[in-house]
Design a protein around this motif. Sequence first.
Motif, mmCIF file in Angstrom:
data_model
loop_
_atom_site.group_PDB
_atom_site.id
_atom_site.type_symbol
_atom_site.label_atom_id
_atom_site.label_comp_id
_atom_site.label_asym_id
_atom_site.label_seq_id
_atom_site.Cartn_x
_atom_site.Cartn_y
_atom_site.Cartn_z
ATOM 1 N N GLY A 125 73.365 77.418 -7.176
ATOM 2 C CA GLY A 125 73.173 77.164 -8.601
ATOM 3 C C GLY A 125 72.448 75.871 -8.930
ATOM 4 N N ILE A 126 71.733 75.292 -7.974
ATOM 5 C CA ILE A 126 70.969 74.066 -8.238
ATOM 6 C C ILE A 126 69.736 74.459 -9.061
ATOM 7 C CG2 ILE A 126 69.657 72.195 -7.171
ATOM 8 C CD1 ILE A 126 71.705 72.437 -4.810
ATOM 9 N N PRO A 127 69.595 73.918 -10.282
ATOM 10 C CA PRO A 127 68.573 74.418 -11.219
ATOM 11 C C PRO A 127 67.127 74.292 -10.740
ATOM 12 C CG PRO A 127 70.192 73.089 -12.383
ATOM 13 C CD PRO A 127 70.473 72.927 -10.920
ATOM 14 N N CYS A 128 66.789 73.222 -9.998
ATOM 15 C CA CYS A 128 65.388 72.997 -9.640
ATOM 16 C C CYS A 128 65.243 72.652 -8.166
ATOM 17 C CB CYS A 128 64.800 71.859 -10.480
ATOM 18 S SG CYS A 128 64.866 72.160 -12.251
ATOM 19 N N TYR A 129 64.146 73.118 -7.588
ATOM 20 C CA TYR A 129 63.827 72.841 -6.182
ATOM 21 C C TYR A 129 62.345 72.498 -6.091
ATOM 22 C CZ TYR A 129 62.969 73.611 -1.198
ATOM 23 O OH TYR A 129 62.597 73.454 0.103
ATOM 24 N N TRP A 130 62.039 71.429 -5.361
ATOM 25 C CA TRP A 130 60.646 71.092 -5.073
ATOM 26 C C TRP A 130 60.467 71.075 -3.567
ATOM 27 C CZ3 TRP A 130 59.181 66.192 -8.422
ATOM 28 C CH2 TRP A 130 59.286 66.518 -9.781
ATOM 29 N N ARG A 131 59.327 71.594 -3.138
ATOM 30 C CA ARG A 131 58.942 71.532 -1.725
ATOM 31 C C ARG A 131 57.628 70.786 -1.639
ATOM 32 N NH1 ARG A 131 57.509 76.509 -0.672
ATOM 33 N NH2 ARG A 131 55.332 76.096 -0.189
ATOM 34 N N ILE A 132 57.609 69.736 -0.848
ATOM 35 C CA ILE A 132 56.389 68.947 -0.682
ATOM 36 C C ILE A 132 55.804 69.241 0.689
ATOM 37 C CG2 ILE A 132 55.415 66.620 -0.560
ATOM 38 C CD1 ILE A 132 57.603 65.726 -2.504
ATOM 39 N N GLU A 133 54.564 69.688 0.676
ATOM 40 C CA GLU A 133 53.805 69.933 1.916
ATOM 41 C C GLU A 133 52.867 68.743 2.086
ATOM 42 O OE1 GLU A 133 54.007 72.647 3.933
ATOM 43 O OE2 GLU A 133 55.165 74.062 2.707
ATOM 44 N N PRO A 134 53.138 67.836 3.039
ATOM 45 C CA PRO A 134 52.319 66.626 3.145
ATOM 46 C C PRO A 134 50.951 66.825 3.803
ATOM 47 C CG PRO A 134 54.219 66.503 4.613
ATOM 48 C CD PRO A 134 54.326 67.793 3.863
ATOM 49 N N LEU A 135 50.773 67.907 4.549
ATOM 50 C CA LEU A 135 49.512 68.127 5.260
ATOM 51 C C LEU A 135 49.013 69.547 5.019
ATOM 52 C CD1 LEU A 135 50.434 66.431 8.656
ATOM 53 C CD2 LEU A 135 48.843 65.552 6.935
ATOM 54 N N PRO A 136 47.702 69.821 5.053
ATOM 55 C CA PRO A 136 46.602 68.882 5.337
ATOM 56 C C PRO A 136 46.326 67.908 4.200
ATOM 57 C CG PRO A 136 45.706 71.035 4.838
ATOM 58 C CD PRO A 136 47.198 71.193 4.871
ATOM 59 N N GLU A 137 46.663 68.316 2.950
ATOM 60 C CA GLU A 137 46.685 67.362 1.850
ATOM 61 C C GLU A 137 48.014 67.553 1.147
ATOM 62 O OE1 GLU A 137 43.702 68.057 -1.169
ATOM 63 O OE2 GLU A 137 44.774 69.779 -1.960
ATOM 64 N N VAL A 170 50.694 68.515 -1.278
ATOM 65 C CA VAL A 170 50.828 69.503 -2.345
ATOM 66 C C VAL A 170 52.305 69.621 -2.689
ATOM 67 C CG1 VAL A 170 50.473 71.919 -3.006
ATOM 68 C CG2 VAL A 170 48.797 70.772 -1.551
ATOM 69 N N VAL A 171 52.616 69.678 -3.980
ATOM 70 C CA VAL A 171 54.000 69.801 -4.448
ATOM 71 C C VAL A 171 54.183 71.177 -5.080
ATOM 72 C CG1 VAL A 171 55.791 68.840 -5.944
ATOM 73 C CG2 VAL A 171 54.096 67.305 -4.882
ATOM 74 N N HIS A 172 55.127 71.942 -4.548
ATOM 75 C CA HIS A 172 55.496 73.255 -5.087
ATOM 76 C C HIS A 172 56.796 73.081 -5.845
ATOM 77 C CE1 HIS A 172 52.684 75.513 -2.395
ATOM 78 N NE2 HIS A 172 52.838 74.419 -1.679
ATOM 79 N N THR A 173 56.843 73.532 -7.106
ATOM 80 C CA THR A 173 58.046 73.360 -7.925
ATOM 81 C C THR A 173 58.615 74.717 -8.321
ATOM 82 O OG1 THR A 173 56.793 73.219 -10.002
ATOM 83 C CG2 THR A 173 57.199 71.141 -8.821
ATOM 84 N N TYR A 174 59.952 74.765 -8.411
ATOM 85 C CA TYR A 174 60.664 76.010 -8.705
ATOM 86 C C TYR A 174 61.841 75.714 -9.626
ATOM 87 C CZ TYR A 174 58.236 77.353 -4.421
ATOM 88 O OH TYR A 174 57.271 77.574 -3.468
ATOM 89 N N GLN A 175 62.250 76.722 -10.395
ATOM 90 C CA GLN A 175 63.487 76.636 -11.161
ATOM 91 C C GLN A 175 64.175 77.988 -11.110
ATOM 92 O OE1 GLN A 175 62.411 75.554 -15.169
ATOM 93 N NE2 GLN A 175 62.253 77.677 -15.821
ATOM 94 N N LEU A 176 65.482 77.965 -11.323
ATOM 95 C CA LEU A 176 66.249 79.214 -11.314
ATOM 96 C C LEU A 176 65.855 80.088 -12.491
ATOM 97 C CD1 LEU A 176 69.910 78.158 -10.407
ATOM 98 C CD2 LEU A 176 68.229 79.307 -8.961
ATOM 99 N N ASP A 177 65.687 81.368 -12.232
ATOM 100 C CA ASP A 177 65.432 82.308 -13.324
ATOM 101 C C ASP A 177 66.746 82.971 -13.740
ATOM 102 O OD1 ASP A 177 66.008 84.320 -11.487
ATOM 103 O OD2 ASP A 177 63.925 84.965 -11.261
ATOM 104 N N GLU A 178 66.674 83.966 -14.585
ATOM 105 C CA GLU A 178 67.880 84.610 -15.116
ATOM 106 C C GLU A 178 68.687 85.311 -14.031
ATOM 107 O OE1 GLU A 178 64.658 85.909 -16.253
ATOM 108 O OE2 GLU A 178 64.572 84.052 -17.401
#
Length: 195
Positions: free
Chosen positions: A140-152, A154-162
């Motif tokens: 039930g954690i509302p938000c999740y971010w995944r950071i891919e440091p390579l090759p450049e 990039v930040v992927h962001t997510y939130q819980l849906d219904e």
Amino acid sequence: MSRPSPKVAQDGAHITLPGAVTVTPDEYDALPPDPRIELVDGVLHVMTPPTARHQIVMMRLVTSLLRRCPEHLTALHEQEIRIADDHRRNPDVLVVRQDAVNLDWFSFPPKAVLLAVEIVSPGTQTADRKHKPAEYADAGIPCYWRIEPLPELVVHTYQLDETDVYESTGVFHPGDVITVPRLDWATIPVTDLIP
């Protein structure tokens, strides 16, 4: 603690591989706190030490979040989420409710966590991209971010849906500013995170 030690034949020689180390929740709680160890279904998972790149990205993100957090929230790094007694994860970065912080403790229930962030490393790719998001969503954690440091970076962001599954809220590249629902205060230029 149980430590099975299977023997494996390799080129005619026998070698002993370390087996899974299983512990009870009480045994795990008796261990010294270590952000490089997680408990997954009663099995200890030891993570490789983070690279300098990983640590710099993590510190820059924590600093950026702390500058922007509303008073009722705070950002921390490498603290435990107690998903269940036999299941603990240590995200690289957390945003938690300020009233849940005990300055002499390191563990948070999922309900105290607003955001969990993982910075992908060579030894954590599958867990960070697949396992941990599913576990954090189930908790039930509302938000999740995944950071891919390579090759450049990039930040992927997510939130819980219904349906309590993470849905993408954006993919942010250098030159972009992270702007996502539920965290409208967390407007961070991606270039601020680049080592």
